[in-house]
Design a protein around this motif. Sequence first.
Motif, short mmCIF file in Angstrom:
data_model
loop_
_atom_site.label_atom_id
_atom_site.label_comp_id
_atom_site.label_asym_id
_atom_site.label_seq_id
_atom_site.Cartn_x
_atom_site.Cartn_y
_atom_site.Cartn_z
N SER A 82 4.11 -0.84 -5.20
CA SER A 82 4.59 -1.90 -6.09
C SER A 82 5.17 -3.03 -5.25
N LEU A 83 5.21 -4.22 -5.84
CA LEU A 83 5.81 -5.36 -5.16
C LEU A 83 7.31 -5.18 -4.99
N SER A 84 7.96 -4.64 -6.03
CA SER A 84 9.41 -4.47 -5.97
C SER A 84 9.80 -3.47 -4.89
N GLY A 85 9.08 -2.35 -4.80
CA GLY A 85 9.38 -1.34 -3.78
C GLY A 85 9.14 -1.87 -2.38
N ALA A 86 8.02 -2.58 -2.19
CA ALA A 86 7.72 -3.15 -0.88
C ALA A 86 8.73 -4.22 -0.50
N ALA A 87 9.18 -5.00 -1.49
CA ALA A 87 10.16 -6.05 -1.20
C ALA A 87 11.47 -5.45 -0.72
N ARG A 88 11.88 -4.33 -1.33
CA ARG A 88 13.12 -3.67 -0.89
C ARG A 88 12.99 -3.17 0.54
N VAL A 89 11.84 -2.60 0.87
CA VAL A 89 11.62 -2.05 2.22
C VAL A 89 11.65 -3.17 3.25
N LEU A 90 11.04 -4.30 2.94
CA LEU A 90 10.94 -5.39 3.91
C LEU A 90 12.15 -6.32 3.89
N THR A 135 -5.20 -4.15 -8.05
CA THR A 135 -5.30 -4.32 -9.49
C THR A 135 -4.05 -3.74 -10.12
N ARG A 136 -3.62 -4.32 -11.22
CA ARG A 136 -2.41 -3.85 -11.88
C ARG A 136 -2.75 -2.71 -12.83
N SER A 137 -1.84 -1.72 -12.90
CA SER A 137 -1.99 -0.59 -13.81
C SER A 137 -0.60 -0.20 -14.30
N PRO A 138 -0.50 0.63 -15.33
CA PRO A 138 0.82 1.08 -15.80
C PRO A 138 1.63 1.79 -14.72
N GLU A 139 0.95 2.38 -13.75
CA GLU A 139 1.64 3.10 -12.68
C GLU A 139 2.03 2.19 -11.51
N GLY A 140 1.62 0.93 -11.55
CA GLY A 140 1.93 0.02 -10.45
C GLY A 140 0.67 -0.67 -9.95
N LEU A 141 0.69 -1.08 -8.69
CA LEU A 141 -0.47 -1.74 -8.10
C LEU A 141 -1.41 -0.71 -7.50
N LYS A 142 -2.66 -0.80 -7.86
CA LYS A 142 -3.68 0.11 -7.34
C LYS A 142 -4.54 -0.62 -6.33
N PRO A 143 -4.70 -0.07 -5.11
CA PRO A 143 -5.56 -0.74 -4.12
C PRO A 143 -7.02 -0.70 -4.53
N THR A 144 -7.72 -1.78 -4.29
CA THR A 144 -9.15 -1.82 -4.56
C THR A 144 -9.90 -1.07 -3.46
N ARG A 145 -11.20 -0.93 -3.66
CA ARG A 145 -12.03 -0.27 -2.65
C ARG A 145 -11.95 -1.02 -1.33
N GLU A 146 -11.91 -2.34 -1.39
CA GLU A 146 -11.81 -3.16 -0.18
C GLU A 146 -10.47 -2.93 0.53
N ALA A 147 -9.41 -2.83 -0.26
CA ALA A 147 -8.09 -2.59 0.33
C ALA A 147 -8.05 -1.23 1.03
N LYS A 148 -8.65 -0.23 0.41
CA LYS A 148 -8.67 1.10 1.03
C LYS A 148 -9.45 1.08 2.35
N LEU A 160 0.83 -1.20 0.00
CA LEU A 160 0.00 0.00 0.00
C LEU A 160 0.86 1.25 0.00
N ARG A 161 1.89 1.27 0.83
CA ARG A 161 2.71 2.47 0.98
C ARG A 161 3.65 2.67 -0.19
N GLU A 162 4.19 1.58 -0.76
CA GLU A 162 5.18 1.70 -1.83
C GLU A 162 4.56 1.68 -3.22
#
Length: 318
Positions: free
Chosen positions: A22-30, A54-67, A18-20
């Motif tokens: 993307s999976l790659s950004g979150a993986a680096r942080v963790l 959901t995937r988008s050109p800008e990265g991973l977008k949180p769904t309404r449920e995720a928000k 959520l914060r990063e």
Amino acid sequence: MAPVSPEWSLYRSFVAVLREGSLSGAARVLGVSQPTLGRHIAALESALGLALFTRSPEGLKPTREAKALRPHAEALAAAADSLFRAASGPLGENEGPVRISASEVFAVEVLPPLLARLREAHPRIVVELQVSNRVEDLLRRDADLAVRVVRPGQDALLATRVGAVEAGLFAHPSYLARHPAPRTTAELLKHALVGFDVGAPYTRVLKLEGRALTREDFSLRTDSDLAMFAAIRSGCGIGGCLVPLGQRSGLVRILPRLFAPSAEVWVVMHEDLRATARCRTVFEALSSGLKELLGVASRKPRETPPHRQVSLGVRGTT
């Protein structure tokens, strides 16, 4: 069979993504691999029966449920971080981490000398300084202590008022050498003004002689208090800052009788941390240090007429 609650590590990965974004950004942080993080998200979605991204050109977008789940997951993350800090040092000794939340200006311009003094007195205390202009809720344990310019309203918080700080309009002498200091509000509004862009609730009610200031009044706009202060010190124009900082930086105060709002300053800690020696020590150090600083700052120098404005205070390190 009753559903099994997902492991904490899955929520930790969820918050990181959520914060990063993307999976790659979150993986680096963790500090984990991207495939591992992907499996965590898939496992959490399966356990909850929800699609979280959901995937988008800008990265991973949180769904309404995720928000909708985000505040709960972040509260869980904050509680886990708080537990880790509490377990990282003996409760009865001045040793281990203490997380302090403070605004940009206080974190950069006010607290460092106090933290240096604290370090000399208690070298085994590790300070984690969270720089944020948001009013963090200590009940969620985002931080152990906070320095705030609003009075805390929660009963479970231990708070002490350390004084009040005044704000004023200031300009650098180099700017005033090119543009004589204004004597009235009408003259002030003809100057280059430094102010907010989008603004916050307190900026939207700023007034001069009953006239509300809007973003259209400013020739340089920013919502960063530090960027605003730097612009004033660089001679970009006239803008607002805390009076002690303006004086310390050799700035000239403008129209002090027309613009002198003040705010109470509080040091806040969750009452459950009263028994933790290092938190209590930092709380007392910040409270006494800020009382001293604000007490000195409240002794105002003699005001000079607008047409004879001079530098108030000496130039110092900021």
